[in-house]
Design an enzyme around this catalytic site. Sequence first.
Site, PDB file in Angstrom:
ATOM      1  N   LYS A 116     -86.086 -61.328 -40.639  1.00 14.47           N
ATOM      2  CA  LYS A 116     -87.222 -60.498 -41.026  1.00 14.47           C
ATOM      3  C   LYS A 116     -87.387 -60.456 -42.547  1.00 14.47           C
ATOM      4  O   LYS A 116     -88.509 -60.306 -43.042  1.00 14.47           O
ATOM      5  CB  LYS A 116     -87.060 -59.094 -40.450  1.00 14.47           C
ATOM      6  CG  LYS A 116     -87.013 -59.077 -38.919  1.00 14.47           C
ATOM      7  CD  LYS A 116     -86.748 -57.683 -38.395  1.00 14.47           C
ATOM      8  CE  LYS A 116     -86.675 -57.661 -36.870  1.00 14.47           C
ATOM      9  NZ  LYS A 116     -85.544 -58.414 -36.346  1.00 14.47           N
ATOM     10  N   GLU A 185     -86.857 -50.884 -45.378  1.00 16.23           N
ATOM     11  CA  GLU A 185     -88.286 -50.888 -45.645  1.00 16.23           C
ATOM     12  C   GLU A 185     -88.824 -49.465 -45.511  1.00 16.23           C
ATOM     13  O   GLU A 185     -88.185 -48.618 -44.861  1.00 16.23           O
ATOM     14  CB  GLU A 185     -89.022 -51.813 -44.679  1.00 16.23           C
ATOM     15  CG  GLU A 185     -88.987 -51.395 -43.228  1.00 16.23           C
ATOM     16  CD  GLU A 185     -89.684 -52.390 -42.305  1.00 16.23           C
ATOM     17  OE1 GLU A 185     -90.034 -53.485 -42.770  1.00 16.23           O
ATOM     18  OE2 GLU A 185     -89.882 -52.060 -41.126  1.00 16.23           O
ATOM     19  N   HIS A 220     -86.697 -47.073 -31.375  1.00 19.73           N
ATOM     20  CA  HIS A 220     -87.379 -48.265 -31.881  1.00 19.73           C
ATOM     21  C   HIS A 220     -87.450 -49.370 -30.835  1.00 19.73           C
ATOM     22  O   HIS A 220     -87.709 -50.527 -31.160  1.00 19.73           O
ATOM     23  CB  HIS A 220     -86.710 -48.793 -33.151  1.00 19.73           C
ATOM     24  CG  HIS A 220     -86.396 -47.721 -34.141  1.00 19.73           C
ATOM     25  ND1 HIS A 220     -87.370 -47.030 -34.824  1.00 19.73           N
ATOM     26  CD2 HIS A 220     -85.218 -47.176 -34.537  1.00 19.73           C
ATOM     27  CE1 HIS A 220     -86.814 -46.123 -35.597  1.00 19.73           C
ATOM     28  NE2 HIS A 220     -85.510 -46.188 -35.443  1.00 19.73           N
ATOM     29  N   ARG A 276     -90.293 -66.079 -29.967  1.00 25.71           N
ATOM     30  CA  ARG A 276     -89.824 -66.173 -28.579  1.00 25.71           C
ATOM     31  C   ARG A 276     -90.853 -65.504 -27.683  1.00 25.71           C
ATOM     32  O   ARG A 276     -91.857 -64.962 -28.142  1.00 25.71           O
ATOM     33  CB  ARG A 276     -88.481 -65.445 -28.422  1.00 25.71           C
ATOM     34  CG  ARG A 276     -88.564 -63.993 -28.910  1.00 25.71           C
ATOM     35  CD  ARG A 276     -87.307 -63.213 -28.619  1.00 25.71           C
ATOM     36  NE  ARG A 276     -87.262 -61.939 -29.305  1.00 25.71           N
ATOM     37  CZ  ARG A 276     -87.856 -60.822 -28.909  1.00 25.71           C
ATOM     38  NH1 ARG A 276     -88.604 -60.855 -27.828  1.00 25.71           N
ATOM     39  NH2 ARG A 276     -87.726 -59.703 -29.593  1.00 25.71           N
TER      40      ARG A 276
END
Length: 615
Positions: A116, A185, A220, A276
């Site tokens: 990421k 982040e 999450h 994916r």
Amino acid sequence: MISSVLVANRGEIACRVFRTCREGGIRTVAVHSDADENALHARVADTAVRLPGAAPAETYLRGDLIVKAALASGADAVHPGYGFLSENPGFARAVLDAGLVWIGPPPQAIEAMASKTRAKRLMGLAPLDPAAVTGADLPVLVKAAAGGGGRGMRIVRRLDELGAALEAARAEAASAFGDGEVFVEPYLEHGRHVEVQILADTHGTVWPLGTRDCSLQRRHQKVVEEAPAPGLTTALAQELRTLAVRAARAVSYVGAGTVEFLVADGRAHFLEMNTRLQVEHPVTEAVFGLDLVAEQIRIAEGHALESEPPRARGHAVEARLYAEDPARDWAPQTGTLHRLAVPEGVRLDTGYTDGDTIGVHYDPMLAKVVAHAPTRAEAVRRLAGALESAAVHGPVTNRDLLVRSLRHPEFTSGRMDTGFYDRHLDALTEPTSDAHAPLAAALADAHGRSRFGGWRNVPSQPQVKRYRMDGEEHEVRYRHTRQGLAADGVRVVHAEAGLVVLEVDGVRRRFEVARYGDQVHVNTTRLTALPRFPDPADQLAPGSLVAPMPGTVVRIAEGLTEGATVRAGQGLIWLEAMKMQHQISAPAAGTLTALHAKPGQQVEPGTVLAVVEPT
């Protein structure tokens, strides 16, 4: 042409890929750990190969063993599924180097997007440096650089929590993906999770297959997903599709993938690209009338896509059914899944069948249930009704939570965001079990017994049975009479082992009853039959902290010893189960009078880990 496919995965996704392969006349090969020897995916494949040596939690991360299994079984292609090694470029290269077909994107595309942090830089963004985070940056999200599924993620609202969050996220990510890299982040409190499914061939065509909303999440990890994402402006939806295609072309992407965004204040914020197939791919399949696995196989064989994707029709909603207790911090549950059945008219994707065991080593998802209809309102109503009437007999699940979530006005109006469960979990998990369920269970159990064993010529004390329901004990009384079974306050219309009909205040109600040992299911209510004479040894000392699930003790709070003073809510012990870490906290301020847990210790549900004597 591909003739035999090995799926480098387990459970639901392995069974899902096998289904498409069977329909296409392609042989199937399963791999399995020792813990999965009798799992459904290993039973339904044409060939199954044991992966030797590794611990159950690590088995499906052994790419070398999987490649050997493919070669030994005669497979000519490998499908990675999702999770595990599905976004590992080294594994993709190993498959190709072995002369096998890789049903996935090129390794260099995975490499560019699987991390990421690299993906953000590719899209012109930069993650925060954990060492440079200040109070002004809060709240922030600590996130695993590899993998997905909510593992290796922690919200940090206080600066003094950052160090522990980084440590826990690294450990969880390393366990789940074999890569402990994490980054930080900004955390947007009230954004919506919106994503775009893409499909790309080797001839330069990229299809953006509409949008999906996946905002209902716990830890999450997505719980409810739908396509198309409701409430987006035409311009924003087009922007998301354009950005998704740009991301795919930037890495010369091939195959199925998903570009994920957080949408807040009408703006799209790039999150990551999943290289994916996604868990939620069925909603896109339903809306576009596609089989994405079949398309993956065709693309891997070199076939070209049409110039334009098919037209989207209607709306689809998917709910993930988990063996977990939402009211107890989403604690995963284990045990026997006695029965799983949904009504006709909805799609069920699962890796379990009746009688299978839900173990501790892997994700607790039991199934995905999908409804498709001409409109969103119809699809949501159809899915909620199907879940409500489904037979889910076994450990505690999130079924009731799903039904209530789908019927919540914030969801039905399309106003949900990723903070939905933060706001509504307490209300959505309030006990609403049927007050007449214990009586129905007792009458079903009493059916068939000789009336001379219970009926008396002279009036006597009623029969008494006790059940635990929603954590509380319920005592019910009934009588054997000349006319049959009877109970105060209701009229017993019919009673047999599997069905009880009661008339309550003039309304006739049906109760379907199923019993498995001391576990009883009455319609959607789950009960535990209690012994007539409780064992005093089963009583726990006040303040006992018990393991809510089977797992491994991975950490004890630093400096924690017997005699220590603890505060309410303080994390004391951490268990790892199903690749997630679960914190055991002090229920109240007090003194730690006993500490039985030790790092590395394997514990079963109910094991006493520590005792806190309240102040």
